[in-house]
Design a protein around this motif. Structure first.
Motif, PDB file in Angstrom:
ATOM      1  N   GLN A 106       0.803  -1.128  -0.026  1.00  0.00           N
ATOM      2  CA  GLN A 106      -0.051   0.048  -0.107  1.00  0.00           C
ATOM      3  C   GLN A 106       0.838   1.425   0.068  1.00  0.00           C
ATOM      4  N   GLU A 107       2.160   1.258   0.339  1.00  0.00           N
ATOM      5  CA  GLU A 107       3.054   2.523   0.483  1.00  0.00           C
ATOM      6  C   GLU A 107       3.746   2.499  -0.896  1.00  0.00           C
ATOM      7  N   ASN A 108       3.732   1.504  -1.721  1.00  0.00           N
ATOM      8  CA  ASN A 108       4.344   1.228  -2.839  1.00  0.00           C
ATOM      9  C   ASN A 108       4.107   2.415  -3.955  1.00  0.00           C
ATOM     10  N   ARG A 109       4.754   3.209  -4.536  1.00  0.00           N
ATOM     11  CA  ARG A 109       4.321   4.069  -5.436  1.00  0.00           C
ATOM     12  C   ARG A 109       3.475   3.784  -6.676  1.00  0.00           C
ATOM     13  N   PHE A 110       3.914   2.774  -7.139  1.00  0.00           N
ATOM     14  CA  PHE A 110       3.491   1.856  -8.155  1.00  0.00           C
ATOM     15  C   PHE A 110       1.982   1.487  -8.015  1.00  0.00           C
ATOM     16  N   TYR A 111       1.883   0.884  -6.910  1.00  0.00           N
ATOM     17  CA  TYR A 111       0.499   0.276  -6.391  1.00  0.00           C
ATOM     18  C   TYR A 111      -0.482   1.648  -6.230  1.00  0.00           C
ATOM     19  N   LYS A 112       0.056   2.703  -5.659  1.00  0.00           N
ATOM     20  CA  LYS A 112      -0.744   4.005  -5.584  1.00  0.00           C
ATOM     21  C   LYS A 112      -1.260   4.527  -6.849  1.00  0.00           C
ATOM     22  N   ASN A 113      -0.434   4.270  -7.820  1.00  0.00           N
ATOM     23  CA  ASN A 113      -0.790   4.739  -9.283  1.00  0.00           C
ATOM     24  C   ASN A 113      -1.774   3.745  -9.821  1.00  0.00           C
ATOM     25  N   ILE A 114      -1.634   2.512  -9.859  1.00  0.00           N
ATOM     26  CA  ILE A 114      -2.408   1.778 -10.536  1.00  0.00           C
ATOM     27  C   ILE A 114      -3.840   1.498  -9.555  1.00  0.00           C
ATOM     28  N   SER A 115      -3.700   1.682  -8.339  1.00  0.00           N
ATOM     29  CA  SER A 115      -4.919   1.403  -7.392  1.00  0.00           C
ATOM     30  C   SER A 115      -6.043   2.887  -7.652  1.00  0.00           C
ATOM     31  N   SER A 116      -5.399   3.850  -7.947  1.00  0.00           N
ATOM     32  CA  SER A 116      -6.509   4.977  -8.173  1.00  0.00           C
ATOM     33  C   SER A 116      -6.351   5.683  -9.598  1.00  0.00           C
ATOM     34  N   ALA A 117      -5.610   5.352 -10.463  1.00  0.00           N
ATOM     35  CA  ALA A 117      -5.281   5.935 -11.776  1.00  0.00           C
ATOM     36  C   ALA A 117      -5.641   5.200 -12.952  1.00  0.00           C
ATOM     37  N   LEU A 118      -5.314   3.680 -12.798  1.00  0.00           N
ATOM     38  CA  LEU A 118      -5.345   3.096 -13.925  1.00  0.00           C
ATOM     39  C   LEU A 118      -6.683   2.379 -14.202  1.00  0.00           C
ATOM     40  N   SER A 119      -7.219   2.655 -15.424  1.00  0.00           N
ATOM     41  CA  SER A 119      -8.641   2.414 -15.840  1.00  0.00           C
ATOM     42  C   SER A 119      -9.091   1.096 -15.601  1.00  0.00           C
ATOM     43  N   ALA A 120      -8.070   0.099 -15.879  1.00  0.00           N
ATOM     44  CA  ALA A 120      -8.649  -1.144 -15.717  1.00  0.00           C
ATOM     45  C   ALA A 120      -8.769  -1.743 -14.232  1.00  0.00           C
ATOM     46  N   THR A 121      -8.088  -1.075 -13.319  1.00  0.00           N
ATOM     47  CA  THR A 121      -8.291  -1.256 -11.966  1.00  0.00           C
ATOM     48  C   THR A 121      -9.651  -1.110 -11.458  1.00  0.00           C
ATOM     49  N   GLN A 122     -10.466  -0.225 -12.087  1.00  0.00           N
ATOM     50  CA  GLN A 122     -11.707  -0.020 -11.778  1.00  0.00           C
ATOM     51  C   GLN A 122     -12.777  -1.210 -12.188  1.00  0.00           C
ATOM     52  N   GLU A 123     -12.344  -2.083 -13.106  1.00  0.00           N
ATOM     53  CA  GLU A 123     -13.211  -3.201 -13.628  1.00  0.00           C
ATOM     54  C   GLU A 123     -12.776  -4.305 -12.586  1.00  0.00           C
ATOM     55  N   PHE A 124     -11.576  -4.388 -12.326  1.00  0.00           N
ATOM     56  CA  PHE A 124     -10.981  -5.228 -11.346  1.00  0.00           C
ATOM     57  C   PHE A 124     -11.676  -5.204 -10.191  1.00  0.00           C
ATOM     58  N   MET A 125     -11.673  -4.203  -9.396  1.00  0.00           N
ATOM     59  CA  MET A 125     -12.043  -3.653  -8.333  1.00  0.00           C
ATOM     60  C   MET A 125     -13.752  -4.079  -7.953  1.00  0.00           C
ATOM     61  N   ALA A 126     -14.381  -3.656  -9.092  1.00  0.00           N
ATOM     62  CA  ALA A 126     -15.755  -3.901  -9.515  1.00  0.00           C
ATOM     63  C   ALA A 126     -16.163  -5.474  -9.368  1.00  0.00           C
ATOM     64  N   MET A 127     -15.381  -6.091  -9.885  1.00  0.00           N
ATOM     65  CA  MET A 127     -15.531  -7.919  -9.751  1.00  0.00           C
ATOM     66  C   MET A 127     -15.320  -8.025  -8.557  1.00  0.00           C
ATOM     67  N   GLU A 128     -14.347  -7.500  -7.929  1.00  0.00           N
ATOM     68  CA  GLU A 128     -14.183  -8.052  -6.358  1.00  0.00           C
ATOM     69  C   GLU A 128     -15.351  -7.557  -5.443  1.00  0.00           C
ATOM     70  N   LYS A 129     -15.833  -6.311  -5.762  1.00  0.00           N
ATOM     71  CA  LYS A 129     -16.968  -5.984  -4.860  1.00  0.00           C
ATOM     72  C   LYS A 129     -18.171  -6.698  -5.117  1.00  0.00           C
ATOM     73  N   LEU A 130     -18.397  -7.413  -6.234  1.00  0.00           N
ATOM     74  CA  LEU A 130     -19.372  -8.359  -6.665  1.00  0.00           C
ATOM     75  C   LEU A 130     -19.212  -9.448  -5.869  1.00  0.00           C
ATOM     76  N   TYR A 131     -18.189 -10.039  -5.801  1.00  0.00           N
ATOM     77  CA  TYR A 131     -17.784 -11.209  -5.124  1.00  0.00           C
ATOM     78  C   TYR A 131     -18.114 -10.895  -3.945  1.00  0.00           C
ATOM     79  N   GLU A 132     -17.531  -9.855  -3.202  1.00  0.00           N
ATOM     80  CA  GLU A 132     -17.626  -9.616  -1.735  1.00  0.00           C
ATOM     81  C   GLU A 132     -19.330  -9.676  -1.396  1.00  0.00           C
ATOM     82  N   LEU A 133     -20.125  -8.918  -2.050  1.00  0.00           N
ATOM     83  CA  LEU A 133     -21.558  -8.607  -1.831  1.00  0.00           C
ATOM     84  C   LEU A 133     -21.966 -10.028  -2.222  1.00  0.00           C
ATOM     85  N   HIS A 134     -21.836 -10.661  -3.229  1.00  0.00           N
ATOM     86  CA  HIS A 134     -22.611 -11.990  -3.429  1.00  0.00           C
ATOM     87  C   HIS A 134     -22.361 -13.272  -2.427  1.00  0.00           C
ATOM     88  N   VAL A 135     -20.902 -13.292  -2.276  1.00  0.00           N
ATOM     89  CA  VAL A 135     -20.482 -14.402  -1.425  1.00  0.00           C
ATOM     90  C   VAL A 135     -20.486 -14.214   0.126  1.00  0.00           C
TER      91      VAL A 135
END
Length: 395
Positions: A106-135
């Protein structure tokens, strides 16, 4: 063909898809509210960072956690808005072997960039949120308001994209120096990284390598969740290979198993865990967008369960526009003549809207078709959703 009411009562996940500005967020809120009315514990989640869902529910805002909405229903209604970075942080914390590993990531600069700025990350985390809510959150029904159509395709492909990334030879080559797989792989990785660093800079590469080093060991958890969501969205069918010998007793045993397996598969397919609801307006551009999305779903062997066409013009009368126009001309100059002219205009617009819809309706022939008329005002609270609900929830 199931009614929208039946769909809400039987599905575990409903995805409201469609282009921007057609009212899919409002429809998602109506479907979720109906789920609560049917006694189900229901969550509606929007992946769109705009505040449309909060506005439709009459709320100041939504968070990344399900917030309960009180109302006149026997079930429970919750709403939330995806926070991409917050969801990624939670997932890292969940799968990290130690708090120290989670902190390094979480303190890594590369992680900070991909977790907030990379467009594909939104789709990955939407997938994760769906898993969390459903399961994990034990909801009976999850209604998802994904991004507009073209981005929604990225969301649907996110599980496969993540799995392909983790299995990609390039990822394994980059990880090779951290795993000590073989010297040749390390040399190949170093040569690759030197080339890339000339383009993006050595600091970016160093941050990326540090991130992947910290990420090591967490891949399987991400991969398993991606597989679950992929199966949930695609309703994948598992293939069984039945092995037997030609002896009578083994053939009888195999026949018994095949029959039991067929019954189990039929029950699974009839459960209809995930339902796709396509939302459109009668404008030509949104209809074309809906046709494109319906075709993409068909390619993936996914059926549209309901088509909801929002903001349709009323016809007012079964007669054609030409008849009303002739009547208006006959009574020109009078008040009743003006009314007939107005009626002719409405009938002409309504007729053109039906013409626009014809091809789309043909592409989703097995879906429930729902036509929602213009309302007096936009939806800004639960009372507005209540007024819209009778037009959306078909019996």
């Amino acid at each position: 063909m199931s009614s929208v009411r039946d769909l809400v009562g039987s599905a575990e996940v409903i995805l409201c898809t469609g282009s921007g500005g057609v009212g899919k967020t409002t429809v998602a809120a109506v479907l979720a509210m109906e789920g609560a009315r049917q006694g189900r514990k229901t969550a509606v989640v929007t992946i769109d960072p705009a505040k449309r869902l909060a506005d439709a529910l009459g709320l100041d805002g939504l968070t990344n956690e399900p917030g309960r909405i009180e109302g006149d229903w026997s079930g429970e209604l919750y709403a939330l808005m995806l926070d991409t970075k917050g969801t990624f942080d939670d997932l890292v914390t969940k799968y990290a072997e130690t708090p120290g590993q989670a902190e390094r990531i979480q303190e890594n600069r590369f992680y900070k960039n991909i977790s907030s700025a990379l467009s594909a990350t939104q789709e990955f985390m939407a997938m994760e949120k769906l898993y969390e809510l459903h399961v994990e959150a034990d909801f009976d029904l999850v209604v998802v308001d994904p991004p507009p159509t073209r981005n929604a395709l990225d969301f649907l492909d996110a599980p496969g994209t993540l799995t392909r990334f983790l299995d990609h030879p390039l990822y394994k080559v980059v990880m090779a120096p951290t795993r000590g797989i073989m010297k040749a792989a390390s040399i190949a990785a170093q040569a690759f990284l030197r080339t890339v660093s000339k383009v993006v800079g050595s600091e970016v590469i160093e941050d990326a390598i540090a991130f992947f080093q910290a990420f090591q060991g967490m891949e399987e958890g991400f991969r398993n969740r991606a597989r679950h969501v992929d199966a949930l969205l695609s309703d994948a069918v598992t293939h069984f290979v039945l092995v037997a010998s030609p002896r009578r007793d083994t053939l009888e045993e195999a026949a018994y198993f095949a029959e039991a397996l067929a019954d189990a598969v039929l029950r699974l397919l009839s459960a209809d865990e995930t339902a796709f609801v396509l939302v459109a307006s009668p404008r030509r551009d949104t209809i074309e967008e809906a046709e494109f999305f319906a075709a993409k779903l068909a390619e993936a062997h996914i059926s549209v369960r309901a088509l909801i066409v929002n903001r349709m013009h009323p016809r007012f009368a079964p007669s054609l526009a030409e008849a009303a126009r002739e009547r208006a001309d006959t009574l020109a100059g009078s008040a009743i003549g003006d009314h007939y002219a107005n009626l002719a205009d409405f009938q002409l617009i309504a007729s053109r809207e039906e013409d626009h819809l014809e091809a789309l309706v043909g592409k989703v022939a097995d879906a429930e078709i729902v036509r929602v008329p213009f309302l007096r005002s936009d939806v800004h609270d639960l009372a507005g959703l209540e007024a819209l609900a009778p037009y959306v929830i078909t019996r």
